[in-house]
Motif scaffolding. Structure first.
Motif, PDB file in Angstrom:
ATOM      1  N   UNK A   3      53.117  28.206  40.581  1.00  0.00           N
ATOM      2  CA  UNK A   3      54.025  27.623  39.600  1.00  0.00           C
ATOM      3  C   UNK A   3      54.633  26.340  40.157  1.00  0.00           C
ATOM      4  N   UNK A   4      55.130  25.506  39.259  1.00  0.00           N
ATOM      5  CA  UNK A   4      55.769  24.254  39.643  1.00  0.00           C
ATOM      6  C   UNK A   4      57.266  24.512  39.810  1.00  0.00           C
ATOM      7  N   UNK A   5      57.829  23.967  40.838  1.00  0.00           N
ATOM      8  CA  UNK A   5      59.262  24.032  41.063  1.00  0.00           C
ATOM      9  C   UNK A   5      59.969  23.534  39.794  1.00  0.00           C
ATOM     10  N   UNK A   6      60.956  24.278  39.274  1.00  0.00           N
ATOM     11  CA  UNK A   6      61.610  23.886  38.014  1.00  0.00           C
ATOM     12  C   UNK A   6      62.222  22.485  38.031  1.00  0.00           C
ATOM     13  N   UNK A   7      62.789  22.085  39.140  1.00  0.00           N
ATOM     14  CA  UNK A   7      63.360  20.739  39.247  1.00  0.00           C
ATOM     15  C   UNK A   7      62.295  19.665  39.165  1.00  0.00           C
ATOM     16  N   UNK A   9      59.372  20.084  37.752  1.00  0.00           N
ATOM     17  CA  UNK A   9      58.828  20.133  36.395  1.00  0.00           C
ATOM     18  C   UNK A   9      59.702  19.320  35.441  1.00  0.00           C
ATOM     19  N   UNK A  10      61.000  19.440  35.573  1.00  0.00           N
ATOM     20  CA  UNK A  10      61.912  18.678  34.715  1.00  0.00           C
ATOM     21  C   UNK A  10      61.732  17.180  34.942  1.00  0.00           C
ATOM     22  N   UNK A  15      58.716  11.817  32.506  1.00  0.00           N
ATOM     23  CA  UNK A  15      57.800  10.682  32.615  1.00  0.00           C
ATOM     24  C   UNK A  15      57.224  10.344  31.236  1.00  0.00           C
ATOM     25  N   UNK A  16      56.727   9.119  31.081  1.00  0.00           N
ATOM     26  CA  UNK A  16      56.061   8.763  29.821  1.00  0.00           C
ATOM     27  C   UNK A  16      54.856   9.680  29.574  1.00  0.00           C
ATOM     28  N   UNK A  17      54.462   9.802  28.321  1.00  0.00           N
ATOM     29  CA  UNK A  17      53.370  10.709  27.937  1.00  0.00           C
ATOM     30  C   UNK A  17      52.117  10.526  28.773  1.00  0.00           C
ATOM     31  N   UNK A  18      51.673   9.277  28.942  1.00  0.00           N
ATOM     32  CA  UNK A  18      50.414   9.037  29.657  1.00  0.00           C
ATOM     33  C   UNK A  18      50.505   9.491  31.110  1.00  0.00           C
ATOM     34  N   UNK A  19      51.634   9.230  31.761  1.00  0.00           N
ATOM     35  CA  UNK A  19      51.799   9.617  33.165  1.00  0.00           C
ATOM     36  C   UNK A  19      51.913  11.131  33.282  1.00  0.00           C
ATOM     37  N   UNK A  20      52.662  11.723  32.371  1.00  0.00           N
ATOM     38  CA  UNK A  20      52.829  13.182  32.385  1.00  0.00           C
ATOM     39  C   UNK A  20      51.481  13.872  32.190  1.00  0.00           C
ATOM     40  N   UNK A  21      50.681  13.399  31.252  1.00  0.00           N
ATOM     41  CA  UNK A  21      49.367  14.001  31.004  1.00  0.00           C
ATOM     42  C   UNK A  21      48.467  13.872  32.226  1.00  0.00           C
ATOM     43  N   UNK A  22      48.479  12.699  32.850  1.00  0.00           N
ATOM     44  CA  UNK A  22      47.651  12.501  34.047  1.00  0.00           C
ATOM     45  C   UNK A  22      48.060  13.444  35.172  1.00  0.00           C
ATOM     46  N   UNK A  23      49.358  13.530  35.411  1.00  0.00           N
ATOM     47  CA  UNK A  23      49.826  14.397  36.498  1.00  0.00           C
ATOM     48  C   UNK A  23      49.573  15.870  36.212  1.00  0.00           C
ATOM     49  N   UNK A  24      49.805  16.294  34.985  1.00  0.00           N
ATOM     50  CA  UNK A  24      49.551  17.702  34.655  1.00  0.00           C
ATOM     51  C   UNK A  24      48.076  18.044  34.787  1.00  0.00           C
ATOM     52  N   UNK A  32      49.039  21.096  45.206  1.00  0.00           N
ATOM     53  CA  UNK A  32      49.919  20.135  45.873  1.00  0.00           C
ATOM     54  C   UNK A  32      51.168  20.834  46.374  1.00  0.00           C
ATOM     55  N   UNK A  33      51.649  20.379  47.508  1.00  0.00           N
ATOM     56  CA  UNK A  33      52.941  20.841  48.005  1.00  0.00           C
ATOM     57  C   UNK A  33      54.025  20.162  47.183  1.00  0.00           C
ATOM     58  N   UNK A  34      55.206  20.754  47.144  1.00  0.00           N
ATOM     59  CA  UNK A  34      56.310  20.185  46.380  1.00  0.00           C
ATOM     60  C   UNK A  34      56.617  18.752  46.808  1.00  0.00           C
ATOM     61  N   UNK A  35      56.572  18.478  48.107  1.00  0.00           N
ATOM     62  CA  UNK A  35      56.865  17.126  48.603  1.00  0.00           C
ATOM     63  C   UNK A  35      55.835  16.120  48.087  1.00  0.00           C
ATOM     64  N   UNK A  36      54.578  16.521  48.025  1.00  0.00           N
ATOM     65  CA  UNK A  36      53.535  15.632  47.508  1.00  0.00           C
ATOM     66  C   UNK A  36      53.751  15.356  46.022  1.00  0.00           C
ATOM     67  N   UNK A  37      54.049  16.387  45.262  1.00  0.00           N
ATOM     68  CA  UNK A  37      54.288  16.216  43.837  1.00  0.00           C
ATOM     69  C   UNK A  37      55.512  15.326  43.609  1.00  0.00           C
ATOM     70  N   UNK A  38      56.569  15.534  44.374  1.00  0.00           N
ATOM     71  CA  UNK A  38      57.765  14.723  44.249  1.00  0.00           C
ATOM     72  C   UNK A  38      57.438  13.254  44.495  1.00  0.00           C
ATOM     73  N   UNK A  39      56.651  12.975  45.519  1.00  0.00           N
ATOM     74  CA  UNK A  39      56.267  11.591  45.819  1.00  0.00           C
ATOM     75  C   UNK A  39      55.431  10.994  44.690  1.00  0.00           C
TER      76      UNK A  39
END
Length: 60
Positions: A3-7, A9-10, A15-24, A32-39
């Motif tokens: 699961x994705x850390x709730x913070x 995920x929020x 993020x804009x739609x295009x960026x959110x879709x790419x990342x998801x 990915x580790x939480x630190x990688x996703x945060x970066x």
């Protein structure tokens, strides 16, 4: 399934739609580790902010 850390995920959902879709999509295929996703979220957000500032600076 991880699961994705709730913070994170929020932050991702702000993020804009295009960026959110790419990342998801990337998250669905790559662990990915939480630190990688945060970066990555920070990178997308900064790139989007920079592009918006350039667009606003251009004359109409």
């Amino acid at each position: 399934m991880r699961t994705i850390n709730p913070g994170l995920f929020a932050r991702l959902m702000r993020l804009p739609d295009f960026a959110r879709a790419d990342l998801l999509e990337f998250l669905g295929a790559t662990p990915l580790a939480d630190a990688q996703l945060s970066a990555m979220i920070d990178d997308f957000a900064e790139k989007f902010r920079a592009e918006r500032q350039v667009a606003r600076a251009e004359p109409n």
